[in-house]
Design a protein around this motif. Structure first.
Motif, PDB file in Angstrom:
ATOM      1  N   THR A   1      -5.326 -21.631   8.401  1.00  0.00           N
ATOM      2  CA  THR A   1      -5.658 -22.782   7.578  1.00  0.00           C
ATOM      3  C   THR A   1      -5.689 -22.471   6.086  1.00  0.00           C
ATOM      4  O   THR A   1      -5.642 -23.370   5.278  1.00  0.00           O
ATOM      5  N   LYS A   2      -5.793 -21.202   5.738  1.00  0.00           N
ATOM      6  CA  LYS A   2      -5.950 -20.867   4.323  1.00  0.00           C
ATOM      7  C   LYS A   2      -4.681 -20.167   3.813  1.00  0.00           C
ATOM      8  O   LYS A   2      -4.136 -19.303   4.504  1.00  0.00           O
ATOM      9  N   PRO A   3      -4.230 -20.520   2.584  1.00  0.00           N
ATOM     10  CA  PRO A   3      -2.906 -20.090   2.115  1.00  0.00           C
ATOM     11  C   PRO A   3      -2.634 -18.578   2.116  1.00  0.00           C
ATOM     12  O   PRO A   3      -1.608 -18.140   2.641  1.00  0.00           O
ATOM     13  N   LYS A   4      -3.540 -17.759   1.552  1.00  0.00           N
ATOM     14  CA  LYS A   4      -3.243 -16.323   1.423  1.00  0.00           C
ATOM     15  C   LYS A   4      -3.159 -15.655   2.794  1.00  0.00           C
ATOM     16  O   LYS A   4      -2.266 -14.845   3.039  1.00  0.00           O
ATOM     17  N   ALA A   5      -4.090 -16.003   3.686  1.00  0.00           N
ATOM     18  CA  ALA A   5      -4.069 -15.411   5.024  1.00  0.00           C
ATOM     19  C   ALA A   5      -2.855 -15.922   5.799  1.00  0.00           C
ATOM     20  O   ALA A   5      -2.226 -15.170   6.545  1.00  0.00           O
ATOM     21  N   THR A   6      -2.500 -17.187   5.606  1.00  0.00           N
ATOM     22  CA  THR A   6      -1.319 -17.736   6.280  1.00  0.00           C
ATOM     23  C   THR A   6      -0.086 -16.932   5.899  1.00  0.00           C
ATOM     24  O   THR A   6       0.718 -16.556   6.757  1.00  0.00           O
ATOM     25  N   GLU A   7       0.042 -16.647   4.613  1.00  0.00           N
ATOM     26  CA  GLU A   7       1.201 -15.888   4.126  1.00  0.00           C
ATOM     27  C   GLU A   7       1.275 -14.519   4.805  1.00  0.00           C
ATOM     28  O   GLU A   7       2.312 -14.128   5.342  1.00  0.00           O
ATOM     29  N   ALA A   8       0.158 -13.811   4.810  1.00  0.00           N
ATOM     30  CA  ALA A   8       0.131 -12.462   5.396  1.00  0.00           C
ATOM     31  C   ALA A   8       0.412 -12.513   6.895  1.00  0.00           C
ATOM     32  O   ALA A   8       1.162 -11.695   7.435  1.00  0.00           O
ATOM     33  N   LEU A   9      -0.176 -13.505   7.568  1.00  0.00           N
ATOM     34  CA  LEU A   9      -0.042 -13.577   9.023  1.00  0.00           C
ATOM     35  C   LEU A   9       1.352 -14.046   9.437  1.00  0.00           C
ATOM     36  O   LEU A   9       1.911 -13.569  10.420  1.00  0.00           O
ATOM     37  N   GLU A  10       1.941 -14.957   8.665  1.00  0.00           N
ATOM     38  CA  GLU A  10       3.294 -15.404   8.993  1.00  0.00           C
ATOM     39  C   GLU A  10       4.301 -14.281   8.790  1.00  0.00           C
ATOM     40  O   GLU A  10       5.276 -14.160   9.527  1.00  0.00           O
TER      41      GLU A  10
ATOM     42  N   GLY B   1     -13.869   0.698   0.031  1.00  0.00           N
ATOM     43  CA  GLY B   1     -13.561   0.405   1.430  1.00  0.00           C
ATOM     44  C   GLY B   1     -14.656   0.911   2.332  1.00  0.00           C
ATOM     45  O   GLY B   1     -15.804   0.652   2.049  1.00  0.00           O
ATOM     46  N   PRO B   2     -14.372   1.660   3.390  1.00  0.00           N
ATOM     47  CA  PRO B   2     -13.068   2.207   3.744  1.00  0.00           C
ATOM     48  C   PRO B   2     -12.136   1.178   4.391  1.00  0.00           C
ATOM     49  O   PRO B   2     -10.974   1.461   4.585  1.00  0.00           O
ATOM     50  N   LEU B   3     -12.665   0.003   4.711  1.00  0.00           N
ATOM     51  CA  LEU B   3     -11.816  -0.991   5.374  1.00  0.00           C
ATOM     52  C   LEU B   3     -11.049  -1.778   4.304  1.00  0.00           C
ATOM     53  O   LEU B   3     -11.567  -2.047   3.224  1.00  0.00           O
ATOM     54  N   ARG B   4      -9.794  -2.138   4.614  1.00  0.00           N
ATOM     55  CA  ARG B   4      -8.978  -2.907   3.678  1.00  0.00           C
ATOM     56  C   ARG B   4      -8.919  -4.343   4.170  1.00  0.00           C
ATOM     57  O   ARG B   4      -8.671  -4.576   5.353  1.00  0.00           O
ATOM     58  N   LEU B   5      -9.099  -5.284   3.244  1.00  0.00           N
ATOM     59  CA  LEU B   5      -9.038  -6.692   3.633  1.00  0.00           C
ATOM     60  C   LEU B   5      -7.596  -7.190   3.611  1.00  0.00           C
ATOM     61  O   LEU B   5      -6.833  -6.883   2.691  1.00  0.00           O
ATOM     62  N   LEU B   6      -7.238  -7.946   4.625  1.00  0.00           N
ATOM     63  CA  LEU B   6      -5.934  -8.607   4.736  1.00  0.00           C
ATOM     64  C   LEU B   6      -4.755  -7.636   4.732  1.00  0.00           C
ATOM     65  O   LEU B   6      -3.646  -7.991   4.373  1.00  0.00           O
ATOM     66  N   LYS B   7      -4.999  -6.375   5.095  1.00  0.00           N
ATOM     67  CA  LYS B   7      -3.923  -5.381   5.212  1.00  0.00           C
ATOM     68  C   LYS B   7      -4.057  -4.718   6.580  1.00  0.00           C
ATOM     69  O   LYS B   7      -5.157  -4.384   6.994  1.00  0.00           O
ATOM     70  N   GLU B   8      -2.909  -4.485   7.213  1.00  0.00           N
ATOM     71  CA  GLU B   8      -2.929  -3.807   8.513  1.00  0.00           C
ATOM     72  C   GLU B   8      -3.315  -2.348   8.337  1.00  0.00           C
ATOM     73  O   GLU B   8      -2.791  -1.682   7.451  1.00  0.00           O
ATOM     74  N   SER B   9      -4.209  -1.844   9.185  1.00  0.00           N
ATOM     75  CA  SER B   9      -4.470  -0.405   9.143  1.00  0.00           C
ATOM     76  C   SER B   9      -5.063   0.054  10.468  1.00  0.00           C
ATOM     77  O   SER B   9      -5.568  -0.754  11.254  1.00  0.00           O
ATOM     78  N   ARG B  10      -4.983   1.356  10.706  1.00  0.00           N
ATOM     79  CA  ARG B  10      -5.556   1.920  11.932  1.00  0.00           C
ATOM     80  C   ARG B  10      -7.077   1.904  11.881  1.00  0.00           C
ATOM     81  O   ARG B  10      -7.735   1.680  12.881  1.00  0.00           O
ATOM     82  N   ILE B  11      -7.632   2.128  10.674  1.00  0.00           N
ATOM     83  CA  ILE B  11      -9.099   2.181  10.599  1.00  0.00           C
ATOM     84  C   ILE B  11      -9.698   0.804  10.900  1.00  0.00           C
ATOM     85  O   ILE B  11     -10.763   0.704  11.521  1.00  0.00           O
TER      86      ILE B  11
END
Lengths: 102, 411
Positions: free
Chosen positions: B198-207, B364-374
């Motif tokens: 529903t939200k533009p920035k997350a939509t972009e990343a997820l699409e 961090g150590p967690l990154r928002l809106l980015k894929e990572s193993r952590i």
């Protein structure tokens, strides 16, 4: 951003929805409908008026609620405003695009 | 002696029982929690069960195990809430008086809302994964499925955990790759929204991720019926999409109890003040978690943040003080993206999910809106946190109830 339509200047957001309902009138509605390739019939106007009233009363709009409104069923709503009826109808009505909850 | 009753011993109700048992004077207040079930399910686990990542025993414990001493647990069905008389009426006719009521009865699927959804193909080629039964039936189906057209479908919003269908699509991609049959499966994500989220920035990343994983998207699809015979879903505009396997998120609704009690809206959610969590109808009723109609995500993390604020407001209410309008819609969700990675999103009523670092700004150590193993490790660790900290109402270190703006890349 500003947009010229039906001889008036209106303010719209990036998706083309009016940001100030005071700038809306029937001519603006007609012109927005033409942009969406819809010729407005009296039935369309009944739905548009209903949506504007619901918005005025702070009712969250959804396709389900419109289907239960007693005014129009969902099938007819799609016939009147094809593809994405709620988005198209609210744009013509000059009210914000309904925010689906997340 | 005054009585506080909590309806529902799921995530939200159990957390509240634990918070209040610490905060209230138990010589003055009796706390009772009522549920009709005896099992507590870790609902996020329903996502992993179909892919054989979790087993049933990983996600089921007993309700009683998490109810603290000093709170009485009653297993009973409720007939109605008689709010004008401050009473809960049980199915057996017994009437329980309350001075303060907390509604935490959650949300559940209602497949009967769509014509044909609960038809002849239900749990044969049409599945949900929002119930234990559906998730387990889907696991058994996937174990033997030979491939074809898989649709992952959302009926209408709002739904519990709005990112779960996306996660399901990503995990399915991973699962079929692992089984060396990805080329035999066509995955399509079908949504009533105009995009993946529903939200533009997350939509972009997820699409972008959907595209990368060769998952097609069909948007603006408002389902009218499931055609069981021809294995198609058809929308009100006449658009039809065929399937071999349909994984659907049916309409979600609050508990029928709200309809019987005259307390719900058209989806049985209780109209609630979104900042104080007090019922809009009755001042001595508060609503927590998925049961309310507030415009926040229906998710355990939201209930967790709400519980911290609600505890304070209940104490204020008991002391006759004004309530704090503090709840900001804060949600924090891991999104599994498959192949041992995950995204993390953190957002509230007014701030959409954006990139950044969490929980420490800039670090961090967690990154928002980015894929990572952590992030994926975080998601798996969350099950332990859920059973051992979240339900017990323990504050999660460094994560505040209201959303932090620092460390985030807003425009």
């Amino acid at each position: 951003m500003e947009k010229m339509i039906a001889g008036k200047t209106i303010t719209v957001n990036e998706e083309g929805y009016l940001t100030n309902f005071a700038q809306w009138d029937k001519e603006v509605g007609e012109a927005l409908a033409t942009e969406a390739n819809i010729a407005l019939s009296p039935r369309h106007w009944e739905v548009i008026t209903y949506l504007q009233n619901e918005h005025k009363n702070d009712v969250a709009l959804s396709i389900r609620r419109i289907g239960k409104s007693g005014l129009v069923d969902i099938k007819e709503f799609y016939v009147l405003f094809p593809n994405a009826p709620l988005k198209t109808a609210t744009k013509i009505a000059g009210i914000p695009k309904p925010a689906s909850c997340i | 002696m005054k009585r506080l009753i909590i309806l529902g011993a799921g995530t939200a109700g159990t957390m509240m029982a634990n918070h209040l048992q610490h905060e209230l004077d138990l010589n003055e207040w009796e706390i009772q929690i009522i549920d009709e079930r005896v099992e507590h399910h870790y609902q996020p686990g329903y996502l992993f069960l179909p892919f054989d990542i979790y087993q049933p025993e990983d996600i089921i414990k007993s309700i009683a195990e998490f109810i603290p001493k000093g709170v009485s647990l009653l297993i009973a069905k409720i007939n109605k809430i008689d709010a004008p008389n401050n009473q809960v009426v049980l199915e057996n006719g017994e009437q329980l008086h309350y001075d303060l009521l907390i509604i935490a009865t959650g949300a559940k699927i209602a497949p009967e809302e769509v014509e044909g959804m609960k038809g002849s193909e239900w749990h044969k080629s049409v599945f949900d994964f929002y119930t234990f039964e559906g998730s387990l039936a889907l696991r058994n189906k996937l174990r033997e499925w030979q491939g074809g057209k898989l649709l992952v479908h959302i009926t209408e919003m709002p739904i519990k955990c709005p990112v779960a269908p996306l996660e399901f699509s990503f995990l399915a991609d991973s699962y079929f790759k692992h089984k060396k049959m990805r080329d035999k499966v066509e995955i399509t994500y079908v949504t009533p929204l105009s995009g993946a989220f529903t939200k533009p920035k997350a939509t972009e990343a997820l699409e972008h991720l959907l595209h990368e994983k060769d998952i097609h998207i069909e948007s603006d699809f408002a389902i009218a019926e499931v055609d069981n015979e021809n294995k198609k879903i058809i929308d009100y505009g006449g658009r039809a999409i065929s399937f071999d396997l349909l994984v659907t998120i049916p309409t979600n609704k609050g508990d029928e109890l709200m309809a019987r009690s005259g307390l719900g809206d058209d989806l049985n959610y209780v109209p609630t003040n979104k900042a104080t969590l007090q019922s809009q109808q009755y001042p001595n009723i508060f609503v927590l978690g998925d049961a309310s109609n507030i415009p926040a995500s229906k998710a355990g993390s939201v209930a967790h943040f709400e519980a911290e604020i609600l505890t304070e407001n209940i104490l204020r209410f008991m002391n006759g003080e004004p309530l704090k309008e503090e709840f900001d819609g804060h949600a924090n969700c891991f999104i599994e993206t498959g192949n041992g990675k995950a995204l993390l999103i953190d957002f509230n009523y007014t701030h959409e999910p954006v990139e950044g670092a969490f929980p420490f700004p800039g670090i961090g150590p967690l990154r928002l809106l980015k894929e990572s193993r952590i992030n994926h490790m975080g998601k798996l660790a969350f099950r332990w946190i859920y059973w051992n900290m979240l339900l017990k109402g323990t504050h999660i270190p460094f994560v505040s109830a209201t959303m932090q703006e620092s460390g985030k890349k807003f425009d």
